[in-house]
Design a protein around this motif. Sequence first.
Motif, PDB file in Angstrom:
ATOM      1  N   LEU A   1      28.072  -9.896 -37.392  1.00  0.00           N
ATOM      2  CA  LEU A   1      27.970  -9.000 -36.236  1.00  0.00           C
ATOM      3  C   LEU A   1      27.187  -9.661 -35.110  1.00  0.00           C
TER       4      LEU A   1
ATOM      5  N   GLN B   1      29.192 -11.630 -32.816  1.00  0.00           N
ATOM      6  CA  GLN B   1      29.942 -10.814 -31.853  1.00  0.00           C
ATOM      7  C   GLN B   1      29.056 -10.384 -30.691  1.00  0.00           C
TER       8      GLN B   1
ATOM      9  N   VAL C   1      34.924  -6.664 -40.126  1.00  0.00           N
ATOM     10  CA  VAL C   1      35.164  -8.070 -39.805  1.00  0.00           C
ATOM     11  C   VAL C   1      36.567  -8.304 -39.254  1.00  0.00           C
TER      12      VAL C   1
ATOM     13  N   TYR D   1      36.453  -8.820 -35.600  1.00  0.00           N
ATOM     14  CA  TYR D   1      35.532  -9.844 -35.092  1.00  0.00           C
ATOM     15  C   TYR D   1      36.282 -11.110 -34.666  1.00  0.00           C
TER      16      TYR D   1
ATOM     17  N   TRP E   1      38.941 -14.808 -40.813  1.00  0.00           N
ATOM     18  CA  TRP E   1      38.151 -15.920 -40.292  1.00  0.00           C
ATOM     19  C   TRP E   1      38.949 -17.194 -40.488  1.00  0.00           C
TER      20      TRP E   1
END
Length: 277
Positions: A146, A149, A204, A207, A236
């Motif tokens: 987080l 971000q 996530v 993100y 990711w």
Amino acid sequence: MSTLKWVRGVNGTLGWFAPKLVASKMRLAFMTPRANTPRDWELPLLAKSERITLRFGLSALRWGQGPTVLLMHGWEGRPTQFAALITALVEAGYTVVALDGPAHGRSPGREANVVLFARAMLEAAAELPPLQAVIGHSMGGASAMLAVQLGLRTETLVSIAAPARILGVLRGFARYVGMPPRARSAFIRQVEQDVGMRAATLDVAHYQLDMPGLIVHAEDDNFVSVKESQLIHESWFDSRLLRLEAGGHQRVLADPRVIDGVLSLLAGRSLQARQSA
């Protein structure tokens, strides 16, 4: 009758008639960490540390000399739980700064949550040299993702035993303490008010993680499901997933394969190349 059975019984009855009251009490319980003292095996490393104070009274421990690695423990955790990893990083030539999260250790505050942890990392980073890596365990891993971000800059990122979805954590806690549906909804709304964000956005999947990363999770983790690691990995692009057959939620921190994976990431080598060497 156990304390948990009593709490579930009260919540299950009162939650139908006074859902906001039950939600308020459980929100306070959810956000108020208990203090846990270091174990004997943590004390030698603790004795070698330098205690530093960052802005807003945020407390941290520091070891070593070299490029900076920032560590964030999990809920009711401690910096020295990373003892084996800290020792390896210092021997490899890094400076390690491990934070006491808000309301943990010597850092100020009475309540904590993933957003407060993330903001603490941003405040710490503002006073530290450029970060070579950020490593977070459990809620610390969620807060690290987080924090990125929210503007945290780091060359690499490591998430260990972290949840992918904070909404799932809130729902799991609400079920665990026996809140009926209306109380659960009120509980989530109150938490969202406190943190200043919708729980659904703390996922996530929303993100942008554009640095190389390592995701670690043990198959036998009874606190955070290993399935969360796959969700993080799928969201990711530049990440490597290291799933261990054993290690639970805490012991995984000292696993030699985790230490090797972190050092390999920092050195710019792939886990695959390292393991096949």
